[in-house]
Design a protein around this motif. Structure first.
Motif, PDB file in Angstrom:
ATOM      1  N   LYS A 197     -33.971   5.016  42.610  1.00 12.79           N
ATOM      2  CA  LYS A 197     -32.991   6.104  42.564  1.00 12.79           C
ATOM      3  C   LYS A 197     -33.645   7.423  42.959  1.00 12.79           C
ATOM      4  CE  LYS A 197     -29.899   3.970  39.279  1.00 12.79           C
ATOM      5  NZ  LYS A 197     -28.580   4.314  38.824  1.00 12.79           N
TER       6      LYS A 197
ATOM      7  N   PRO B 281     -23.858  16.989  43.855  1.00 13.39           N
ATOM      8  CA  PRO B 281     -22.898  15.921  43.559  1.00 13.39           C
ATOM      9  C   PRO B 281     -23.366  14.533  44.023  1.00 13.39           C
ATOM     10  CG  PRO B 281     -21.779  17.819  44.496  1.00 13.39           C
ATOM     11  CD  PRO B 281     -23.243  18.083  44.609  1.00 13.39           C
ATOM     12  N   GLN B 282     -24.038  14.480  45.162  1.00 12.87           N
ATOM     13  CA  GLN B 282     -24.537  13.190  45.659  1.00 12.87           C
ATOM     14  C   GLN B 282     -25.644  12.647  44.763  1.00 12.87           C
ATOM     15  OE1 GLN B 282     -25.345  13.302  49.987  1.00 12.87           O
ATOM     16  NE2 GLN B 282     -24.249  15.254  49.957  1.00 12.87           N
TER      17      GLN B 282
ATOM     18  N   GLU C 165     -26.097  13.385  41.532  1.00 13.69           N
ATOM     19  CA  GLU C 165     -25.478  12.983  40.271  1.00 13.69           C
ATOM     20  C   GLU C 165     -24.849  11.600  40.402  1.00 13.69           C
ATOM     21  OE1 GLU C 165     -22.850  16.180  39.259  1.00 13.69           O
ATOM     22  OE2 GLU C 165     -24.483  17.459  38.605  1.00 13.69           O
ATOM     23  N   GLU C 166     -24.270  11.317  41.552  1.00 15.70           N
ATOM     24  CA  GLU C 166     -23.677   9.997  41.790  1.00 15.70           C
ATOM     25  C   GLU C 166     -24.755   8.910  41.850  1.00 15.70           C
ATOM     26  OE1 GLU C 166     -21.239   7.939  45.396  1.00 15.70           O
ATOM     27  OE2 GLU C 166     -20.531   9.913  44.753  1.00 15.70           O
TER      28      GLU C 166
ATOM     29  N   GLY D 125     -25.878   8.381  38.264  1.00 15.42           N
ATOM     30  CA  GLY D 125     -24.774   7.893  37.419  1.00 15.42           C
ATOM     31  C   GLY D 125     -24.615   8.732  36.171  1.00 15.42           C
ATOM     32  N   SER D 126     -23.587   8.403  35.412  1.00 19.93           N
ATOM     33  CA  SER D 126     -23.226   9.189  34.230  1.00 19.93           C
ATOM     34  C   SER D 126     -24.154   8.944  33.042  1.00 19.93           C
ATOM     35  CB  SER D 126     -21.782   8.902  33.833  1.00 19.93           C
ATOM     36  OG  SER D 126     -21.643   7.535  33.522  1.00 19.93           O
TER      37      SER D 126
END
Length: 137
Positions: free
Chosen positions: A26, A123-124, A126-127, A130-131
């Protein structure tokens, strides 16, 4: 009784390594995203003056730096570090004048590019994580 403890420790170690591998994966995706956004942000032409000795129109004060030589866009290092339960993914310019463009000098207003890169990549990234993870840019 001792075998169960050893078996549990081995499972925990394997799980930790699996999690670290996933976080490194990641992290690599995050640094790749930062690099792609950096290239995009630093490829925009400027609306400032056109100097005869420069190939492109310069950036105006407050704009991201306009491309001239291409060194600022191309010369970056990226890294992903895992320290405890924290993953840090970052890119860093190797160009010595990057800090002067970002912060300005006595004779030149700043041409900030770090915040626009973070804002667009946020935003990318964070995606990607993941949450389940807190992302700080």
């Amino acid at each position: 009784m001792g075998d169960v403890g050893a078996e549990f420790d081995a499972c925990t170690k394997n799980l930790d390594e699996s999690i670290k591998r996933e976080m490194m994966r990641k992290g690599a995706l995050a640094t790749n995203t930062l690099r792609n956004v950096e290239l995009e942000v630093l490829s925009k032409g400027g609306s400032g003056r056109k100097y005869k000795r420069l190939p492109n129109r310069s950036s105006a004060p407050g704009e991201t730096p306009a491309p001239q030589s291409g060194h600022l866009r191309q010369d970056w290092n990226d890294e992903t570090l895992i320290e405890g339960n924290r993953v840090t993914s970052r890119i860093k310019s190797n160009v010595k004048y990057a800090k002067w463009l970002e912060g300005g000098t006595k004779k030149m207003a700043s041409r900030p590019f770090i915040d626009p890169i973070k804002k667009k990549a946020g935003p990318q990234i964070e995606e990607i994580y993941g949450s389940d993870f807190e992302v700080t840019l």
